[in-house]
Design a protein around this motif. Structure first.
Motif, PDB file in Angstrom:
ATOM      1  N   ALA A  57       0.914  -1.202   0.044  1.00  0.00           N
ATOM      2  CA  ALA A  57      -0.038  -0.079   0.130  1.00  0.00           C
ATOM      3  C   ALA A  57       0.743   1.263   0.049  1.00  0.00           C
ATOM      4  O   ALA A  57       1.151   1.807   0.899  1.00  0.00           O
ATOM      5  CB  ALA A  57      -1.002   0.001   1.163  1.00  0.00           C
ATOM      6  N   LYS A  58       1.525   1.475  -1.287  1.00  0.00           N
ATOM      7  CA  LYS A  58       2.386   2.832  -1.431  1.00  0.00           C
ATOM      8  C   LYS A  58       2.288   3.070  -3.012  1.00  0.00           C
ATOM      9  O   LYS A  58       2.002   2.125  -3.756  1.00  0.00           O
ATOM     10  CB  LYS A  58       3.610   2.467  -0.653  1.00  0.00           C
ATOM     11  N   LEU A  59       2.629   4.191  -3.103  1.00  0.00           N
ATOM     12  CA  LEU A  59       2.919   4.505  -4.708  1.00  0.00           C
ATOM     13  C   LEU A  59       3.919   3.489  -5.268  1.00  0.00           C
ATOM     14  O   LEU A  59       4.885   3.624  -4.968  1.00  0.00           O
ATOM     15  CB  LEU A  59       3.312   5.979  -4.638  1.00  0.00           C
ATOM     16  N   GLY A  60       3.489   3.183  -6.380  1.00  0.00           N
ATOM     17  CA  GLY A  60       4.407   2.089  -7.247  1.00  0.00           C
ATOM     18  C   GLY A  60       4.334   0.683  -6.417  1.00  0.00           C
ATOM     19  O   GLY A  60       4.698  -0.090  -7.097  1.00  0.00           O
ATOM     20  N   GLY A  61       3.413   0.539  -5.491  1.00  0.00           N
ATOM     21  CA  GLY A  61       3.298  -0.772  -4.868  1.00  0.00           C
ATOM     22  C   GLY A  61       2.427  -1.761  -5.854  1.00  0.00           C
ATOM     23  O   GLY A  61       1.683  -1.492  -6.362  1.00  0.00           O
ATOM     24  N   GLU A  62       3.026  -3.220  -5.958  1.00  0.00           N
ATOM     25  CA  GLU A  62       2.583  -4.000  -7.009  1.00  0.00           C
ATOM     26  C   GLU A  62       1.861  -5.223  -6.158  1.00  0.00           C
ATOM     27  O   GLU A  62       2.454  -5.516  -5.148  1.00  0.00           O
ATOM     28  CB  GLU A  62       3.677  -4.463  -8.073  1.00  0.00           C
ATOM     29  N   GLY A  63       1.196  -5.950  -6.975  1.00  0.00           N
ATOM     30  CA  GLY A  63       0.522  -7.052  -6.307  1.00  0.00           C
ATOM     31  C   GLY A  63      -0.522  -7.487  -7.039  1.00  0.00           C
ATOM     32  O   GLY A  63      -0.375  -7.561  -8.456  1.00  0.00           O
ATOM     33  N   TYR A  64      -1.634  -8.168  -6.445  1.00  0.00           N
ATOM     34  CA  TYR A  64      -2.653  -8.845  -7.311  1.00  0.00           C
ATOM     35  C   TYR A  64      -4.036  -8.928  -6.314  1.00  0.00           C
ATOM     36  O   TYR A  64      -3.876  -8.808  -5.444  1.00  0.00           O
ATOM     37  CB  TYR A  64      -2.356 -10.278  -7.681  1.00  0.00           C
ATOM     38  N   PHE A  65      -5.085  -9.067  -7.140  1.00  0.00           N
ATOM     39  CA  PHE A  65      -6.274  -9.542  -6.801  1.00  0.00           C
ATOM     40  C   PHE A  65      -6.708 -10.760  -7.085  1.00  0.00           C
ATOM     41  O   PHE A  65      -6.469 -10.996  -8.441  1.00  0.00           O
ATOM     42  CB  PHE A  65      -7.276  -8.461  -7.260  1.00  0.00           C
ATOM     43  N   GLY A  66      -7.079 -11.603  -6.316  1.00  0.00           N
ATOM     44  CA  GLY A  66      -7.324 -12.994  -6.662  1.00  0.00           C
ATOM     45  C   GLY A  66      -9.038 -13.431  -6.593  1.00  0.00           C
ATOM     46  O   GLY A  66      -9.377 -13.024  -5.330  1.00  0.00           O
ATOM     47  N   TRP A  67      -9.370 -14.000  -7.348  1.00  0.00           N
ATOM     48  CA  TRP A  67     -10.903 -14.820  -7.452  1.00  0.00           C
ATOM     49  C   TRP A  67     -10.399 -16.255  -7.640  1.00  0.00           C
ATOM     50  O   TRP A  67      -9.724 -16.770  -8.857  1.00  0.00           O
ATOM     51  CB  TRP A  67     -11.718 -14.354  -8.374  1.00  0.00           C
ATOM     52  N   GLN A  68     -11.218 -17.431  -7.096  1.00  0.00           N
ATOM     53  CA  GLN A  68     -10.666 -18.765  -7.140  1.00  0.00           C
ATOM     54  C   GLN A  68     -11.412 -19.064  -8.601  1.00  0.00           C
ATOM     55  O   GLN A  68     -10.807 -19.886  -9.106  1.00  0.00           O
ATOM     56  CB  GLN A  68     -11.655 -19.683  -6.208  1.00  0.00           C
ATOM     57  N   SER A  69     -12.585 -18.205  -9.064  1.00  0.00           N
ATOM     58  CA  SER A  69     -13.159 -18.795 -10.070  1.00  0.00           C
ATOM     59  C   SER A  69     -12.711 -17.957 -11.370  1.00  0.00           C
ATOM     60  O   SER A  69     -13.083 -18.360 -12.630  1.00  0.00           O
ATOM     61  CB  SER A  69     -14.733 -18.725 -10.207  1.00  0.00           C
ATOM     62  N   HIS A  70     -11.860 -16.713 -11.069  1.00  0.00           N
ATOM     63  CA  HIS A  70     -11.549 -16.057 -12.320  1.00  0.00           C
ATOM     64  C   HIS A  70     -10.103 -15.931 -12.363  1.00  0.00           C
ATOM     65  O   HIS A  70      -9.311 -15.526 -13.458  1.00  0.00           O
ATOM     66  CB  HIS A  70     -11.818 -14.612 -11.996  1.00  0.00           C
ATOM     67  N   GLY A  71      -9.210 -16.176 -11.237  1.00  0.00           N
ATOM     68  CA  GLY A  71      -7.603 -16.243 -11.314  1.00  0.00           C
ATOM     69  C   GLY A  71      -7.176 -14.975 -10.621  1.00  0.00           C
ATOM     70  O   GLY A  71      -7.945 -14.387 -10.116  1.00  0.00           O
ATOM     71  N   ARG A  72      -6.002 -14.643 -10.938  1.00  0.00           N
ATOM     72  CA  ARG A  72      -5.156 -13.719 -10.153  1.00  0.00           C
ATOM     73  C   ARG A  72      -5.146 -12.301 -11.226  1.00  0.00           C
ATOM     74  O   ARG A  72      -4.602 -12.636 -12.381  1.00  0.00           O
ATOM     75  CB  ARG A  72      -3.844 -14.145  -9.918  1.00  0.00           C
ATOM     76  N   MET A  80      -1.809  -5.950 -10.370  1.00  0.00           N
ATOM     77  CA  MET A  80      -2.201  -4.500 -10.175  1.00  0.00           C
ATOM     78  C   MET A  80      -0.901  -3.693  -9.936  1.00  0.00           C
ATOM     79  O   MET A  80       0.098  -4.236  -9.457  1.00  0.00           O
ATOM     80  CB  MET A  80      -3.276  -4.488  -9.094  1.00  0.00           C
ATOM     81  N   ARG A  81      -0.846  -2.621  -9.706  1.00  0.00           N
ATOM     82  CA  ARG A  81      -0.303  -1.614  -9.255  1.00  0.00           C
ATOM     83  C   ARG A  81      -0.684  -0.152  -8.841  1.00  0.00           C
ATOM     84  O   ARG A  81      -1.436   0.237  -9.489  1.00  0.00           O
ATOM     85  CB  ARG A  81       0.839  -1.264 -10.598  1.00  0.00           C
ATOM     86  N   ILE A  82      -0.221   0.461  -7.746  1.00  0.00           N
ATOM     87  CA  ILE A  82      -0.731   1.568  -7.495  1.00  0.00           C
ATOM     88  C   ILE A  82      -0.199   2.827  -8.153  1.00  0.00           C
ATOM     89  O   ILE A  82       1.024   2.787  -7.830  1.00  0.00           O
ATOM     90  CB  ILE A  82      -0.671   1.622  -5.780  1.00  0.00           C
ATOM     91  N   GLU A  83      -0.968   3.459  -8.623  1.00  0.00           N
ATOM     92  CA  GLU A  83      -0.447   4.723  -9.409  1.00  0.00           C
ATOM     93  C   GLU A  83      -0.547   5.975  -8.873  1.00  0.00           C
ATOM     94  O   GLU A  83      -0.306   6.962  -9.291  1.00  0.00           O
ATOM     95  CB  GLU A  83      -0.997   4.483 -10.968  1.00  0.00           C
ATOM     96  N   GLY A  84      -1.680   5.943  -7.754  1.00  0.00           N
ATOM     97  CA  GLY A  84      -1.945   7.314  -7.006  1.00  0.00           C
ATOM     98  C   GLY A  84      -2.078   6.865  -5.593  1.00  0.00           C
ATOM     99  O   GLY A  84      -2.972   5.946  -5.378  1.00  0.00           O
ATOM    100  N   PHE A  85      -1.583   7.604  -4.613  1.00  0.00           N
ATOM    101  CA  PHE A  85      -1.669   7.212  -3.207  1.00  0.00           C
ATOM    102  C   PHE A  85      -1.549   8.538  -2.332  1.00  0.00           C
ATOM    103  O   PHE A  85      -0.488   9.067  -2.103  1.00  0.00           O
ATOM    104  CB  PHE A  85      -0.656   6.281  -2.857  1.00  0.00           C
ATOM    105  N   GLU A  86      -2.789   8.909  -2.032  1.00  0.00           N
ATOM    106  CA  GLU A  86      -2.858  10.184  -1.298  1.00  0.00           C
ATOM    107  C   GLU A  86      -3.613  10.018   0.021  1.00  0.00           C
ATOM    108  O   GLU A  86      -4.861  10.349  -0.158  1.00  0.00           O
ATOM    109  CB  GLU A  86      -3.367  11.346  -1.974  1.00  0.00           C
TER     110      GLU A  86
END
Length: 131
Positions: A40-55, A58-64
């Protein structure tokens, strides 16, 4: 041009509480998919996952904190994040006089009407979970 998705929610929770629900991966996983991992920071990367849809990468591009969060996420599951195969999700949190929060969501950058329609339906469900 394909229309953006715009949503407005009136929440009883404070902006700080809503901010945590949007930026703490453990909390995100309770309303947006089933798993989430990101910094949880500007430029932070990761993913969101759903068992039925996959991973979805994502990347945070604005954090205020605690008023504006922007993330870019992949259009396709289990694929790397690229500028051309992603959409941009912008969150704006506005404090209300009663202590609650007006939450604005905008998602843009759709490649097809179908993907916009699928995400429109998805946000109905996911935002219902957030509330």
């Amino acid at each position: 041009m394909i229309a953006d998705i715009d949503r407005k929610l009136e929440l009883e929770q404070s902006p700080a509480t809503v901010w945590s629900a949007l930026t703490d991966p453990e909390q995100v996983a309770t309303w947006f998919g089933e798993t989430a991992s990101f910094e949880a920071k500007l430029g932070g990367e990761g993913y969101f996952g759903w068992q039925s849809h996959g991973r979805f990468a994502m990347r945070i591009e604005g954090f205020e904190p605690p008023s504006r969060l922007v993330w870019r996420w992949a259009r396709e599951a289990d694929k790397p994040l690229t500028e051309t195969h992603s959409t941009l999700v912008e969150w704006t949190l506005l404090p209300r006089q009663d202590g609650g929060t007006t939450l604005l969501l905008k998602e843009s950058g759709f490649a097809t009407e179908q993907s916009q329609q699928e995400n429109t339906e998805g946000w109905r469900h996911e935002l219902g979970e957030l509330v």
